[in-house]
Design a protein around this motif. Structure first.
Motif, PDB file in Angstrom:
ATOM      1  N   PHE A 168       0.763  -1.314  -0.045  1.00 16.26           N
ATOM      2  CA  PHE A 168      -0.056  -0.081   0.207  1.00 16.26           C
ATOM      3  C   PHE A 168       0.736   1.259   0.110  1.00 16.26           C
ATOM      4  O   PHE A 168       2.050   1.345   0.371  1.00 16.26           O
ATOM      5  CB  PHE A 168      -0.653  -0.057   1.426  1.00 16.26           C
ATOM      6  N   TYR A 224      -0.144   5.163   1.453  1.00 14.32           N
ATOM      7  CA  TYR A 224      -0.965   5.963   1.925  1.00 14.32           C
ATOM      8  C   TYR A 224      -0.418   7.348   1.985  1.00 14.32           C
ATOM      9  O   TYR A 224       1.004   7.774   1.715  1.00 14.32           O
ATOM     10  CB  TYR A 224      -0.957   5.633   3.347  1.00 14.32           C
ATOM     11  N   GLN A 269      -0.704  11.436   3.465  1.00 12.37           N
ATOM     12  CA  GLN A 269      -0.978  12.300   4.790  1.00 12.37           C
ATOM     13  C   GLN A 269      -0.801  13.569   4.361  1.00 12.37           C
ATOM     14  O   GLN A 269       0.292  14.073   4.404  1.00 12.37           O
ATOM     15  CB  GLN A 269      -0.183  11.791   5.998  1.00 12.37           C
ATOM     16  N   GLY A 303      -5.891  13.375   8.197  1.00 15.63           N
ATOM     17  CA  GLY A 303      -5.598  11.938   8.405  1.00 15.63           C
ATOM     18  C   GLY A 303      -4.983  11.227   7.318  1.00 15.63           C
ATOM     19  O   GLY A 303      -4.958  11.671   6.178  1.00 15.63           O
ATOM     20  N   LEU A 304      -4.685  10.016   7.577  1.00 12.08           N
ATOM     21  CA  LEU A 304      -4.056   9.055   6.288  1.00 12.08           C
ATOM     22  C   LEU A 304      -5.153   8.673   5.323  1.00 12.08           C
ATOM     23  O   LEU A 304      -6.115   8.291   5.732  1.00 12.08           O
ATOM     24  CB  LEU A 304      -3.344   7.742   7.123  1.00 12.08           C
ATOM     25  N   LEU A 330      -5.706   6.293   1.830  1.00 14.21           N
ATOM     26  CA  LEU A 330      -5.143   5.253   0.920  1.00 14.21           C
ATOM     27  C   LEU A 330      -5.001   5.985  -0.677  1.00 14.21           C
ATOM     28  O   LEU A 330      -5.817   6.453  -1.112  1.00 14.21           O
ATOM     29  CB  LEU A 330      -6.040   4.077   0.763  1.00 14.21           C
ATOM     30  N   LYS A 367      -3.081   0.531  -3.965  1.00 10.11           N
ATOM     31  CA  LYS A 367      -2.570  -0.801  -3.268  1.00 10.11           C
ATOM     32  C   LYS A 367      -2.218  -1.904  -4.479  1.00 10.11           C
ATOM     33  O   LYS A 367      -2.862  -1.780  -5.412  1.00 10.11           O
ATOM     34  CB  LYS A 367      -3.583  -1.060  -2.411  1.00 10.11           C
ATOM     35  N   PHE A 377       3.414   7.486   2.796  1.00 10.90           N
ATOM     36  CA  PHE A 377       3.808   6.072   3.755  1.00 10.90           C
ATOM     37  C   PHE A 377       3.865   4.902   2.790  1.00 10.90           C
ATOM     38  O   PHE A 377       2.470   4.492   2.132  1.00 10.90           O
ATOM     39  CB  PHE A 377       3.141   6.052   4.837  1.00 10.90           C
ATOM     40  N   LEU A 426      -1.111  -3.233   9.559  1.00  9.77           N
ATOM     41  CA  LEU A 426       0.031  -2.710   8.538  1.00  9.77           C
ATOM     42  C   LEU A 426       1.355  -2.392   9.402  1.00  9.77           C
ATOM     43  O   LEU A 426       1.406  -1.832  10.341  1.00  9.77           O
ATOM     44  CB  LEU A 426      -0.546  -1.396   8.092  1.00  9.77           C
ATOM     45  N   PHE A 461       4.353  -0.034   8.613  1.00  7.26           N
ATOM     46  CA  PHE A 461       4.601   1.215   7.604  1.00  7.26           C
ATOM     47  C   PHE A 461       6.260   1.704   7.638  1.00  7.26           C
ATOM     48  O   PHE A 461       6.879   1.076   8.686  1.00  7.26           O
ATOM     49  CB  PHE A 461       4.031   2.530   8.358  1.00  7.26           C
ATOM     50  N   GLY A 462       6.370   2.093   6.470  1.00  8.34           N
ATOM     51  CA  GLY A 462       7.829   2.762   6.609  1.00  8.34           C
ATOM     52  C   GLY A 462       7.871   3.944   7.228  1.00  8.34           C
ATOM     53  O   GLY A 462       6.751   4.390   7.905  1.00  8.34           O
ATOM     54  N   LYS A 463       8.842   4.778   7.228  1.00 10.28           N
ATOM     55  CA  LYS A 463       8.900   6.097   7.976  1.00 10.28           C
ATOM     56  C   LYS A 463       8.508   7.137   7.376  1.00 10.28           C
ATOM     57  O   LYS A 463       8.324   8.297   8.069  1.00 10.28           O
ATOM     58  CB  LYS A 463      10.424   6.284   8.548  1.00 10.28           C
ATOM     59  N   TYR A 494      -3.052   2.205  16.217  1.00 10.33           N
ATOM     60  CA  TYR A 494      -1.719   2.518  15.795  1.00 10.33           C
ATOM     61  C   TYR A 494      -1.165   3.654  16.543  1.00 10.33           C
ATOM     62  O   TYR A 494      -1.809   4.409  17.127  1.00 10.33           O
ATOM     63  CB  TYR A 494      -1.431   2.933  14.309  1.00 10.33           C
ATOM     64  N   GLY A 541       6.732   6.602  10.907  1.00  9.19           N
ATOM     65  CA  GLY A 541       5.361   6.090  10.132  1.00  9.19           C
ATOM     66  C   GLY A 541       4.639   5.306  11.510  1.00  9.19           C
ATOM     67  O   GLY A 541       5.137   5.256  12.746  1.00  9.19           O
TER      68      GLY A 541
END
Lengths: 116, 120
Positions: free
Chosen positions: A34, A36, A38, A43-44, A46, A49, A90, A104, A106-108, B35, B42
């Motif tokens: 995915f 995402y 922001q 908010g996050l 999508l 995907k 993300f 999920l 997530f990456g940074k 989360y 993240g």
């Protein structure tokens, strides 16, 4: 265990220029991928995907990402960016079980900065 | 449907106090996720529910953290004896396991606006 690496914490690019945001993942099992987004003070959401089938997936606002299993990558691209694309992006992975999505990983994140 | 809602949006507390956050998922969604997102990072998965059952907990969910979803609708996340390291944005998401209305995908998590916690 799964992990996601976004190598670039910040990507500055001029308006109307192309951009690529990199994402690599590792997992011992098959995962879903995915992106995402922001936007500032939101908010996050999508963006797109990959679950199966065609390895190239597209979003409604011109982004696309290609799943590359051999390189375990899912890079995000856009041929021409706009000021409104300024946001944090993300990359994330998850497994799928019991008819629904698992948690999920997530990456940074990569901060995309569009310069006029 | 108004989407996933979270309450409060902001919470400031002193170290050592207990705090509780609430999440209301999209009404037809039976999966609910928590989360935590710290500055410059993240989101990190904490836990998720399917209906009332808590199916998975991350090792990040220490003994001071507890989450509940007693009736399979809204969920609460409680942090006891807060520490400054608990300062973060706490995000809630939901997803369906059946494509009942066609509006939502079973493979996608839909996020709320988050609760920002500041521990002084």
């Amino acid at each position: 265990a799964q992990s996601v690496t976004q190598l670039d914490s910040q990507v500055p690019v001029f308006e109307e220029a192309p951009v690529e945001l990199r994402c690599n993942y590792s997992s011992s099992v098959s995962v879903y991928l995915f992106w995402y987004v922001q936007y500032p003070n939101q908010g996050l959401q999508l963006l797109l995907k990959y679950l199966s089938g065609s390895t190239l997936v597209e979003s409604i606002n011109g982004f696309e990402a290609e799943f590359n299993k051999s390189q375990t990558s899912f890079h995000l691209r856009k041929p021409s960016v706009h000021i409104s694309d300024t946001a944090e992006y993300f990359c994330a992975v998850s497994q799928y079980s019991g008819g629904g999505a698992d948690g999920l990983t997530f990456g940074k994140g990569t901060h995309l900065i569009i310069q006029p | 449907d108004t989407g996933v809602s979270q309450d409060p949006r902001h919470k400031i507390t002193k170290r050592g106090q207990n705090v509780t956050f609430r999440c209301d998922p999209i009404s037809e969604h039976n999966r609910l996720y928590w989360y935590r997102q710290t500055l410059g990072q993240g989101p990190e998965f904490l836990t998720y529910f399917q209906n009332e059952a808590q199916l998975e907990k991350s090792r990040l969910l220490s003994d001071r953290f507890s989450a509940e979803r007693p009736k399979g609708s809204f969920s609460t996340l409680e942090i006891q004896r807060t520490e400054q390291g608990d300062s973060a944005m706490y995000l809630c998401a939901s997803s369906p396991t059946e494509a009942t209305s066609g509006r939502y995908d079973t493979d996608t998590q839909y996020f709320g606006p988050g609760t920002r916690l500041t521990v002084l």
